[in-house]
Design a protein around this motif. Structure first.
Motif, PDB file in Angstrom:
ATOM      1  N   TYR A 183       0.824  -1.207   0.000  1.00 18.84           N
ATOM      2  CA  TYR A 183       0.000   0.000   0.000  1.00 18.84           C
ATOM      3  C   TYR A 183       0.861   1.261   0.000  1.00 18.84           C
ATOM      4  O   TYR A 183       2.009   1.267   0.462  1.00 18.84           O
ATOM      5  N   TYR A 212       1.539   5.312   1.128  1.00 20.01           N
ATOM      6  CA  TYR A 212       1.398   6.127   2.328  1.00 20.01           C
ATOM      7  C   TYR A 212       1.630   7.585   1.963  1.00 20.01           C
ATOM      8  O   TYR A 212       2.368   7.910   1.024  1.00 20.01           O
ATOM      9  N   ARG A 242       0.909   7.936   6.743  1.00 17.26           N
ATOM     10  CA  ARG A 242      -0.131   6.959   7.049  1.00 17.26           C
ATOM     11  C   ARG A 242      -0.750   6.461   5.755  1.00 17.26           C
ATOM     12  O   ARG A 242      -0.547   7.050   4.688  1.00 17.26           O
ATOM     13  N   LEU A 243      -1.498   5.370   5.860  1.00 18.89           N
ATOM     14  CA  LEU A 243      -2.113   4.773   4.684  1.00 18.89           C
ATOM     15  C   LEU A 243      -2.944   5.798   3.915  1.00 18.89           C
ATOM     16  O   LEU A 243      -3.792   6.482   4.499  1.00 18.89           O
ATOM     17  N   SER A 244      -2.716   5.889   2.623  1.00 16.92           N
ATOM     18  CA  SER A 244      -3.433   6.869   1.815  1.00 16.92           C
ATOM     19  C   SER A 244      -4.921   6.552   1.726  1.00 16.92           C
ATOM     20  O   SER A 244      -5.757   7.456   1.644  1.00 16.92           O
ATOM     21  N   ILE A 245      -5.278   5.268   1.754  1.00 17.54           N
ATOM     22  CA  ILE A 245      -6.679   4.891   1.538  1.00 17.54           C
ATOM     23  C   ILE A 245      -7.534   5.037   2.790  1.00 17.54           C
ATOM     24  O   ILE A 245      -8.759   5.159   2.703  1.00 17.54           O
ATOM     25  N   SER A 246      -6.896   5.022   3.987  1.00 22.89           N
ATOM     26  CA  SER A 246      -7.702   5.039   5.207  1.00 22.89           C
ATOM     27  C   SER A 246      -7.207   5.999   6.276  1.00 22.89           C
ATOM     28  O   SER A 246      -7.947   6.341   7.195  1.00 22.89           O
ATOM     29  N   GLY A 247      -5.960   6.409   6.190  1.00 25.39           N
ATOM     30  CA  GLY A 247      -5.387   7.252   7.235  1.00 25.39           C
ATOM     31  C   GLY A 247      -4.928   6.470   8.442  1.00 25.39           C
ATOM     32  O   GLY A 247      -4.440   7.051   9.420  1.00 25.39           O
ATOM     33  N   ALA A 248      -5.060   5.156   8.407  1.00 24.70           N
ATOM     34  CA  ALA A 248      -4.595   4.313   9.509  1.00 24.70           C
ATOM     35  C   ALA A 248      -3.140   3.913   9.268  1.00 24.70           C
ATOM     36  O   ALA A 248      -2.520   4.299   8.282  1.00 24.70           O
TER      37      ALA A 248
END
Length: 284
Positions: A51, A53, A89-95
């Motif tokens: 993924y 970030y 942080r993860l681009s798709i969720s911010g987690a």
């Protein structure tokens, strides 16, 4: 007695000529700039996770330049030293969380030429650069840490334009650095660095060309001259990309910069009346 005076004159004459040469030799001050930068970063390293970030990045850069005597002082050397740190942080969720930090150094030799446009000078030449970057993924699997390192040779060039806005002298500069060939480190897919540390160096170092590695560095600076020193503002973009051993890595930085810059001159430069040959600034 005349013979003794003649011998003394012969002994003193070279030193007198040398002192006269030093007195008329141009001063070549070391241009120095310190920049603080901050902005956004985007990265993907499939060695850690498939993924992408995104997040923030900060950095510190030091630039040094000096004119050299060959070709009537139209050769200059440049050194760039940089440190950076970022959190993403993860681009798709911010987690999730991946942090990165590193250092880079480059040395360049460039020739400068005047152009028909008043105040515009062009610099062009080659450079050698070294880069190291570390990444840590806080929710990864067996390999939470990734280390990047490379050395490369390439081209660099600058367009420097000096002008005045009212009574305020300004120097605007764009510099492009483009590595061409080099060597970089990348372990096998899913191979841990512990295995490399144990001695498994097979397929760890790779020849880097535009087929499997592409880096580019763009710098825009605007120096507002205020006396001896200048206030520097600008933009810095850096992209590092590799694809080897089924691992894809890319780090993209977009930073705004602010700092100060100027030429370091001797304390008595006004009294010596020696001409000044500057590496970057086109100032009296």
């Amino acid at each position: 007695m005349k013979r003794i005076l003649y011998i003394l004159a012969l002994l003193i004459l070279p030193f007198t000529a040398l002192s006269q040469e030093v007195a008329t030799r141009p001063q070549c001050p070391v241009f120095t700039a310190v920049e603080f930068e901050g902005g956004g970063s985007r990265l993907i390293d499939t060695y850690l996770t498939p993924y992408s970030y995104s997040g923030w990045n900060i950095g510190l850069n030091v630039e040094l330049m000096q004119a050299l005597k060959p070709d009537n002082y139209n050769w200059v050397w440049q050194q760039l030293i940089g440190l950076n740190y970022g959190s993403t942080r993860l681009s798709i969720s911010g987690a999730g969380l991946t942090i990165h930090g590193g250092a880079n150094y480059s040395f360049a030799m460039m020739h400068r030429s005047n152009t028909p446009i008043e105040g515009l000078q062009l610099y062009y030449g080659g450079n050698i650069s070294l880069m190291g970057e570390g990444l840590e993924n806080y929710h990864g699997g067996n390999n939470p840490i990734s280390v990047k390192a490379d050395i490369s040779l390439g081209f660099t060039g600058m367009a420097v334009y000096s002008f005045a806005l009212g009574k305020l002298p300004i120097t605007a500069r764009y510099q492009l650095t483009l590595p061409v060939v080099g060597v970089f480190a990348q372990p096998e897919y899913a191979e841990s660095y512990y295995e490399v540390w144990l001695g498994n160096y097979n397929n760890f170092l790779h020849c880097g060309t535009w087929a499997n590695r592409f880096d580019i560095d763009n710098r825009i600076t605007i120096d507002l001259h205020m006396g001896t020193w200048a206030l520097r503002m600008g933009y810095h973009n850096r992209i590092n990309t590799t694809y080897e051993n089924n691992n894809r890595y890319q780090l993209v930085l977009h930073n705004f910069t602010i700092g100060f810059s100027g030429d370091i001159l001797s304390l008595d430069y006004k009294k010596s009346n020696r001409p000044i040959v500057r590496a970057l600034y086109n100032l009296p």
